[in-house]
Design a protein around this motif. Sequence first.
Motif, PDB file in Angstrom:
ATOM      1  N   ASN A  53       0.820  -1.207   0.000  1.00 35.73           N
ATOM      2  CA  ASN A  53       0.000   0.000   0.000  1.00 35.73           C
ATOM      3  C   ASN A  53       0.859   1.264   0.000  1.00 35.73           C
ATOM      4  OD1 ASN A  53      -2.882  -1.010   0.453  1.00 35.73           O
ATOM      5  ND2 ASN A  53      -1.774  -2.072   2.084  1.00 35.73           N
ATOM      6  N   ASP A  54       0.425   2.247  -0.782  1.00 29.24           N
ATOM      7  CA  ASP A  54       1.006   3.582  -0.672  1.00 29.24           C
ATOM      8  C   ASP A  54       0.421   4.242   0.571  1.00 29.24           C
ATOM      9  OD1 ASP A  54       2.350   3.158  -3.016  1.00 29.24           O
ATOM     10  OD2 ASP A  54       0.845   4.145  -4.257  1.00 29.24           O
ATOM     11  N   LYS A 121      -6.665   5.701   1.105  1.00 31.17           N
ATOM     12  CA  LYS A 121      -5.242   5.435   1.311  1.00 31.17           C
ATOM     13  C   LYS A 121      -4.988   4.915   2.728  1.00 31.17           C
ATOM     14  CE  LYS A 121      -3.900   6.882  -2.720  1.00 31.17           C
ATOM     15  NZ  LYS A 121      -3.092   8.094  -2.884  1.00 31.17           N
ATOM     16  N   VAL A 122      -3.832   4.299   2.896  1.00 32.70           N
ATOM     17  CA  VAL A 122      -3.373   3.921   4.225  1.00 32.70           C
ATOM     18  C   VAL A 122      -2.751   5.154   4.862  1.00 32.70           C
ATOM     19  CG1 VAL A 122      -1.790   2.473   5.553  1.00 32.70           C
ATOM     20  CG2 VAL A 122      -2.981   1.530   3.566  1.00 32.70           C
ATOM     21  N   LYS A 159      -8.469   4.152   3.726  1.00 28.07           N
ATOM     22  CA  LYS A 159      -8.508   2.694   3.702  1.00 28.07           C
ATOM     23  C   LYS A 159      -8.127   2.118   5.062  1.00 28.07           C
ATOM     24  CE  LYS A 159      -6.522  -1.231   1.169  1.00 28.07           C
ATOM     25  NZ  LYS A 159      -5.579  -1.616   0.079  1.00 28.07           N
TER      26      LYS A 159
END
Length: 221
Positions: A53-54, A121-122, A159
Amino acid sequence: IQISDNWPGYSLDLFTYPQHYYGDLEYVLIPHGIIVDRTERLAKDIMQDIGDNDIVVLCVLKGGYKFCADLVEHIKNLSRNSERFISMKVDFVRLKSYHNDQSMQDMQIMGGDDLSKLTGKVSFLCVLLTLFFLFYEDIVGTGRTMKVLLNNIEKYKPKMIKVASLLVKRTSRPDGYRPDYYGFEIPDLFVVGYALDYNEHFRDLNHICVINDHGKTKYRV
């Protein structure tokens, strides 16, 4: 790493630190070199957990900037030397919750105007110090502060949200909140250094130290 309540710390005579703080500190709680090593380990743990993950890193100013910068640099170095590249973006928010050495009832959240980039996103929230308090009368601890901030971030539907804190302050009345990653659990002491301040002083101190009564009086506003 848990630092016990009866840990005497390190003598100031063993270290170099800015001369203008002579007489203002009790002892060194965590030397800078140990901070650096522990932060590198946190970076490795984060790299193992985030997969491909980005991530978007949200740094909580002002106290979190050195920890955030060092943590991000370690993650970048690990990414360069691995088979997978981690894309990171960094944004900043600032919380105002202290007057002298006391927490204020109201918390101000400033900055981070375009948090829509967190959507999907993370997200890693980097803070330097997390406190665990129950709250009564005019004292508000930042365990509650962190929950307010996290609720504000969650409306952007990231996310995943993870919190990395270098320090966790141990009190007799925990509120149940714990960061996902933290470096040191420390006693209920007012600490300065490594960007932690007392009325904007001591940010230039590399070690994490315990301030004494003379220092509190000297820099009180």
